[in-house]
Design an enzyme around this catalytic site. Structure first.
Site, PDB file in Angstrom:
ATOM      1  N   LYS A   1      -6.135   6.263   3.406  1.00 59.44           N
ATOM      2  CA  LYS A   1      -7.131   5.794   4.391  1.00 59.44           C
ATOM      3  C   LYS A   1      -6.678   6.058   5.825  1.00 59.44           C
ATOM      4  O   LYS A   1      -7.457   6.482   6.653  1.00 59.44           O
ATOM      5  CB  LYS A   1      -7.405   4.290   4.216  1.00 59.44           C
ATOM      6  CG  LYS A   1      -8.068   3.919   2.912  1.00 59.44           C
ATOM      7  CD  LYS A   1      -8.482   2.463   2.877  1.00 59.44           C
ATOM      8  CE  LYS A   1      -7.333   1.485   2.996  1.00 59.44           C
ATOM      9  NZ  LYS A   1      -6.377   1.499   1.886  1.00 59.44           N
TER      10      LYS A   1
ATOM     11  N   ARG B   1     -12.590  -7.158   2.721  1.00 59.89           N
ATOM     12  CA  ARG B   1     -11.762  -7.127   1.509  1.00 59.89           C
ATOM     13  C   ARG B   1     -12.386  -7.917   0.368  1.00 59.89           C
ATOM     14  O   ARG B   1     -11.925  -7.821  -0.760  1.00 59.89           O
ATOM     15  CB  ARG B   1     -10.371  -7.711   1.802  1.00 59.89           C
ATOM     16  CG  ARG B   1      -9.485  -6.803   2.603  1.00 59.89           C
ATOM     17  CD  ARG B   1      -8.153  -7.473   2.859  1.00 59.89           C
ATOM     18  NE  ARG B   1      -7.389  -6.759   3.865  1.00 59.89           N
ATOM     19  CZ  ARG B   1      -6.462  -5.848   3.608  1.00 59.89           C
ATOM     20  NH1 ARG B   1      -6.189  -5.537   2.370  1.00 59.89           N
ATOM     21  NH2 ARG B   1      -5.813  -5.261   4.589  1.00 59.89           N
TER      22      ARG B   1
ATOM     23  N   ARG C   1       6.419   6.897   0.062  1.00 57.89           N
ATOM     24  CA  ARG C   1       6.273   6.423   1.444  1.00 57.89           C
ATOM     25  C   ARG C   1       7.392   5.427   1.765  1.00 57.89           C
ATOM     26  O   ARG C   1       7.894   5.381   2.886  1.00 57.89           O
ATOM     27  CB  ARG C   1       4.894   5.769   1.595  1.00 57.89           C
ATOM     28  CG  ARG C   1       4.575   5.314   3.009  1.00 57.89           C
ATOM     29  CD  ARG C   1       3.123   4.899   3.125  1.00 57.89           C
ATOM     30  NE  ARG C   1       2.923   3.498   2.755  1.00 57.89           N
ATOM     31  CZ  ARG C   1       1.741   2.880   2.763  1.00 57.89           C
ATOM     32  NH1 ARG C   1       0.648   3.555   3.073  1.00 57.89           N
ATOM     33  NH2 ARG C   1       1.637   1.616   2.440  1.00 57.89           N
TER      34      ARG C   1
ATOM     35  N   ARG D   1       9.138  -0.084   4.817  1.00 56.99           N
ATOM     36  CA  ARG D   1       8.423  -1.279   4.347  1.00 56.99           C
ATOM     37  C   ARG D   1       8.961  -1.679   2.978  1.00 56.99           C
ATOM     38  O   ARG D   1       8.881  -0.898   2.029  1.00 56.99           O
ATOM     39  CB  ARG D   1       6.921  -0.985   4.228  1.00 56.99           C
ATOM     40  CG  ARG D   1       6.211  -0.890   5.552  1.00 56.99           C
ATOM     41  CD  ARG D   1       4.760  -0.522   5.384  1.00 56.99           C
ATOM     42  NE  ARG D   1       4.037  -1.435   4.486  1.00 56.99           N
ATOM     43  CZ  ARG D   1       2.714  -1.434   4.377  1.00 56.99           C
ATOM     44  NH1 ARG D   1       1.984  -0.595   5.086  1.00 56.99           N
ATOM     45  NH2 ARG D   1       2.115  -2.281   3.552  1.00 56.99           N
TER      46      ARG D   1
ATOM     47  N   ARG E   1       0.309  -4.952  -5.869  1.00 55.55           N
ATOM     48  CA  ARG E   1      -0.646  -4.732  -4.772  1.00 55.55           C
ATOM     49  C   ARG E   1      -1.872  -3.971  -5.267  1.00 55.55           C
ATOM     50  O   ARG E   1      -3.000  -4.263  -4.868  1.00 55.55           O
ATOM     51  CB  ARG E   1       0.024  -3.952  -3.627  1.00 55.55           C
ATOM     52  CG  ARG E   1       0.833  -4.856  -2.711  1.00 55.55           C
ATOM     53  CD  ARG E   1       1.781  -4.072  -1.843  1.00 55.55           C
ATOM     54  NE  ARG E   1       1.103  -3.181  -0.927  1.00 55.55           N
ATOM     55  CZ  ARG E   1       1.686  -2.102  -0.384  1.00 55.55           C
ATOM     56  NH1 ARG E   1       2.916  -1.793  -0.681  1.00 55.55           N
ATOM     57  NH2 ARG E   1       1.018  -1.340   0.445  1.00 55.55           N
TER      58      ARG E   1
END
Length: 197
Positions: free
Chosen positions: A14, A89, A128, A134, A146
């Protein structure tokens, strides 16, 4: 006004696509995370409310987020449109967003969902995680949790927009430019239709 909801699970791409869409269609990026941080930094009433809740580990309630989006819409009345990233969401958020946009004499044009299977998402997020720093991108169990959370809570929002005839799914696996072209085809088709209001 062109208002888009860019949709998809974590790792669907995104961020990459929204930047390209912003540049091409001159849209304003509405990322609820960014808005929250900016309102907190500015010390606004909504920002202070949000910070108090966040400091207690409580999710910021929908009406606070909607209030922040409302002030962004009013600040940017002359905008060509907005791209909503990370919001709505949940179905109640989508309903609230529709009501807010109607008050501002506009509406969501379309929701474009980047569709990527769970194995590919997991692979991308772990990849990533090697560079993002992260921690939630580095633990496979967390990554899968997630994706599951997204499927349970957020995916029903797609059904909400599908009922309005505004949902478009796109294969989110492939070359970035190819995915971008497919996204633009949907938007250009929408823009070529006579607009009401």
């Amino acid at each position: 006004m062109l208002n888009l909801v860019l949709f998809g699970p974590p790792g669907a791409g995104k961020g990459t696509q929204s930047q390209k869409l912003i540049d091409k269609y001159n849209l304003i990026h509405l990322s609820t995370g960014d808005i929250l941080r900016s309102e907190i930094a500015k010390g606004t009433e909504l920002g202070l409310r949000a910070k108090t809740l966040m400091d207690q580990g409580i999710l910021v309630p929908d009406e606070v987020v909607i209030g922040m989006i409302d002030s962004k819409l009013k600040e940017n009345k002359a905008a060509a449109g907005f791209i909503f990233d990370g919001f709505p969401r949940t179905v109640p958020q989508a309903v609230a967003l529709d009501a807010l946009l109607a008050e501002n004499n506009t509406a969501i044009a379309c929701m474009i969902a980047l569709e990527v299977n769970e194995e590919e998402l997991t692979r991308r997020l772990l990849l990533r995680g090697q560079t993002s720093g992260r921690p939630d991108d580095q633990d496979e169990a967390l990554v899968r949790k997630r994706v599951q959370e997204y499927n349970t809570k957020t995916a029903p929002v797609a059904g909400y927009y599908a009922e309005q005839g505004k949902f478009y799914g796109i294969n989110g696996i492939g070359e970035i430019d190819e995915i971008f072209d497919n996204t633009c085809n949907i938007i250009d088709k929408y823009l070529s239709q006579p607009q009401v209001g």
